[in-house]
Design an enzyme around this catalytic site. Structure first.
Site, PDB file in Angstrom:
ATOM      1  N   ASP A  11      -2.972  37.753 -12.006  1.00 20.44           N
ATOM      2  CA  ASP A  11      -3.823  36.872 -11.211  1.00 20.44           C
ATOM      3  C   ASP A  11      -5.275  36.893 -11.694  1.00 20.44           C
ATOM      4  O   ASP A  11      -5.933  37.939 -11.667  1.00 20.44           O
ATOM      5  CB  ASP A  11      -3.757  37.287  -9.734  1.00 20.44           C
ATOM      6  CG  ASP A  11      -4.494  36.327  -8.839  1.00 20.44           C
ATOM      7  OD1 ASP A  11      -4.386  35.111  -9.033  1.00 20.44           O
ATOM      8  OD2 ASP A  11      -5.201  36.805  -7.914  1.00 20.44           O
ATOM      9  N   LYS A  34       1.452  24.982  -3.481  1.00 19.64           N
ATOM     10  CA  LYS A  34       0.245  24.303  -3.004  1.00 19.64           C
ATOM     11  C   LYS A  34       0.470  22.793  -3.039  1.00 19.64           C
ATOM     12  O   LYS A  34      -0.081  22.059  -3.849  1.00 19.64           O
ATOM     13  CB  LYS A  34      -0.962  24.703  -3.846  1.00 19.64           C
ATOM     14  CG  LYS A  34      -1.311  26.187  -3.706  1.00 19.64           C
ATOM     15  CD  LYS A  34      -2.440  26.589  -4.627  1.00 19.64           C
ATOM     16  CE  LYS A  34      -2.740  28.092  -4.510  1.00 19.64           C
ATOM     17  NZ  LYS A  34      -3.794  28.538  -5.444  1.00 19.64           N
ATOM     18  N   LYS A  74       2.091  38.946  -2.446  1.00 23.76           N
ATOM     19  CA  LYS A  74       0.696  38.623  -2.727  1.00 23.76           C
ATOM     20  C   LYS A  74      -0.171  39.803  -2.274  1.00 23.76           C
ATOM     21  O   LYS A  74       0.314  40.758  -1.674  1.00 23.76           O
ATOM     22  CB  LYS A  74       0.312  37.340  -1.989  1.00 23.76           C
ATOM     23  CG  LYS A  74       1.216  36.152  -2.297  1.00 23.76           C
ATOM     24  CD  LYS A  74       0.896  35.505  -3.615  1.00 23.76           C
ATOM     25  CE  LYS A  74      -0.357  34.669  -3.506  1.00 23.76           C
ATOM     26  NZ  LYS A  74      -0.667  33.978  -4.787  1.00 23.76           N
ATOM     27  N   ARG A  83       0.814  -1.215   0.000  1.00 25.88           N
ATOM     28  CA  ARG A  83       0.000   0.000   0.000  1.00 25.88           C
ATOM     29  C   ARG A  83       0.852   1.271   0.000  1.00 25.88           C
ATOM     30  O   ARG A  83       0.560   2.227  -0.736  1.00 25.88           O
ATOM     31  CB  ARG A  83      -0.934  -0.003   1.218  1.00 25.88           C
ATOM     32  CG  ARG A  83      -1.914   1.156   1.270  1.00 25.88           C
ATOM     33  CD  ARG A  83      -2.976   1.048   0.205  1.00 25.88           C
ATOM     34  NE  ARG A  83      -2.654   1.751  -1.030  1.00 25.88           N
ATOM     35  CZ  ARG A  83      -3.112   1.388  -2.224  1.00 25.88           C
ATOM     36  NH1 ARG A  83      -3.891   0.334  -2.371  1.00 25.88           N
ATOM     37  NH2 ARG A  83      -2.771   2.075  -3.303  1.00 25.88           N
ATOM     38  N   GLU A 101       2.164  40.225  -7.316  1.00 26.04           N
ATOM     39  CA  GLU A 101       0.866  39.777  -7.818  1.00 26.04           C
ATOM     40  C   GLU A 101       0.023  40.993  -8.197  1.00 26.04           C
ATOM     41  O   GLU A 101      -0.113  41.931  -7.421  1.00 26.04           O
ATOM     42  CB  GLU A 101       0.148  38.965  -6.744  1.00 26.04           C
ATOM     43  CG  GLU A 101      -1.231  38.495  -7.146  1.00 26.04           C
ATOM     44  CD  GLU A 101      -1.922  37.740  -6.026  1.00 26.04           C
ATOM     45  OE1 GLU A 101      -1.629  36.557  -5.830  1.00 26.04           O
ATOM     46  OE2 GLU A 101      -2.748  38.364  -5.314  1.00 26.04           O
TER      47      GLU A 101
END
Length: 278
Positions: free
Chosen positions: A217, A134, A166, A99, A196
């Site tokens: 963005d 991410k 950001k 697994r 951004e």
């Protein structure tokens, strides 16, 4: 990109401890310790293979006596029915590693396949495909390795690699100009600044203050094309936000340099691989 063996071993050991804890109730109570068996990993889909050595290492850490034969390497194409790896050793050891080995190779192959598909969709344009931060906690090195195996590029590896402003950073610092100016006074000459932007006015401000990279963005391909014309090579342009395979080509044809896609790592479908033991 070469995976750090210490990291790989530590990750696998953590996964095995999570899965087995102190014993495998089914295997330890059912299969005689001396029973020998053979296993094979088989592809059940078409795509790009990744994580073969990682999967093999799972079995090596469980039982160093297991014999392993790798038939297809990372980065190679596979189709339904292709035999990826052969294993021979204690049946109990093969069962205990099954697994964890599959979880890793399926996830990494899924990322490599998705990255390869995205890269092919932008062929002939100026754009390169990149991942994002991410990623799943603890899995970033494997995921970014898989992205590169699929033919795409890595964005920042972590927060130490570059300064990326950001919207929350910009708002907290009092605007794009104030933020970039303050950073320039403190960062070293090797560190780049990315800003951004959400519209063309912010793009123009980022250009005026000398941003190295500008993120567009959630802009439409039409707006991105305008941004490319306004920028005229003065900064690297990165498109990001909600980009799918259906919209990818249009974004690439806008003329941007980079297209970053978080879905390559945070929501990729596992590649179908099965293990058979006899």
């Amino acid at each position: 990109m070469i995976l750090n063996k210490i990291y790989v071993d530590n990750l696998i050991k953590t996964a095995l401890l999570e899965d087995i804890n102190y014993c495998d109730v089914t295997t330890d109570y059912l299969i005689p310790a001396e029973q020998m068996g053979k296993g094979k990993l088989v592809a059940k889909a078409e795509g790009i293979l990744c994580g073969v050595e990682v999967a093999a290492r799972v079995f090596e850490l469980i039982d160093s006596d297991i014999k392993i034969e790798i038939l297809i390497k990372d980065g190679e194409s596979v189709k339904y029915g292709d035999e990826i790896m052969r294993l021979e050793g204690r049946t109990a050891s093969l069962l205990k590693g099954e697994r964890t080995a599959l979880n890793l190779i399926q996830h990494m192959s899924g990322i490599a396949t998705a990255a390869n598909q995205a890269t092919k969709l932008v062929e002939g344009t100026n754009a390169s495909i990149a991942d994002t931060r991410k990623t799943l906690p603890g899995m970033r090195p494997l995921q970014k390795y898989a992205v590169m195996t699929g033919g795409a590029k890595n964005h920042r590896y972590n927060l130490s690699d570059a300064a990326m402003l950001k919207d929350n950073h910009i708002d907290a610092a009092g605007g794009i100009t104030a933020a970039v100016t303050a950073l320039r006074k403190k960062i070293g000459h090797m560190t780049k600044i990315e800003v951004e932007t959400r519209n063309l006015d912010e793009l123009k401000e980022a250009l005026a203050v000398g941003a190295d990279i500008i993120m567009l963005d959630n802009m439409s391909p039409e707006l991105m094309k305008e941004a490319v014309e306004i920028t005229n090579g003065r900064a690297v342009l990165e498109a990001s936000g909600g980009i799918t395979n259906e919209t990818l080509r249009a974004v690439a044809e806008s003329g941007v340099d980079i297209i970053s896609i978080g879905a390559l790592t945070h929501s990729v479908k596992a590649f179908d691989i099965s293990m058979y033991i006899k």
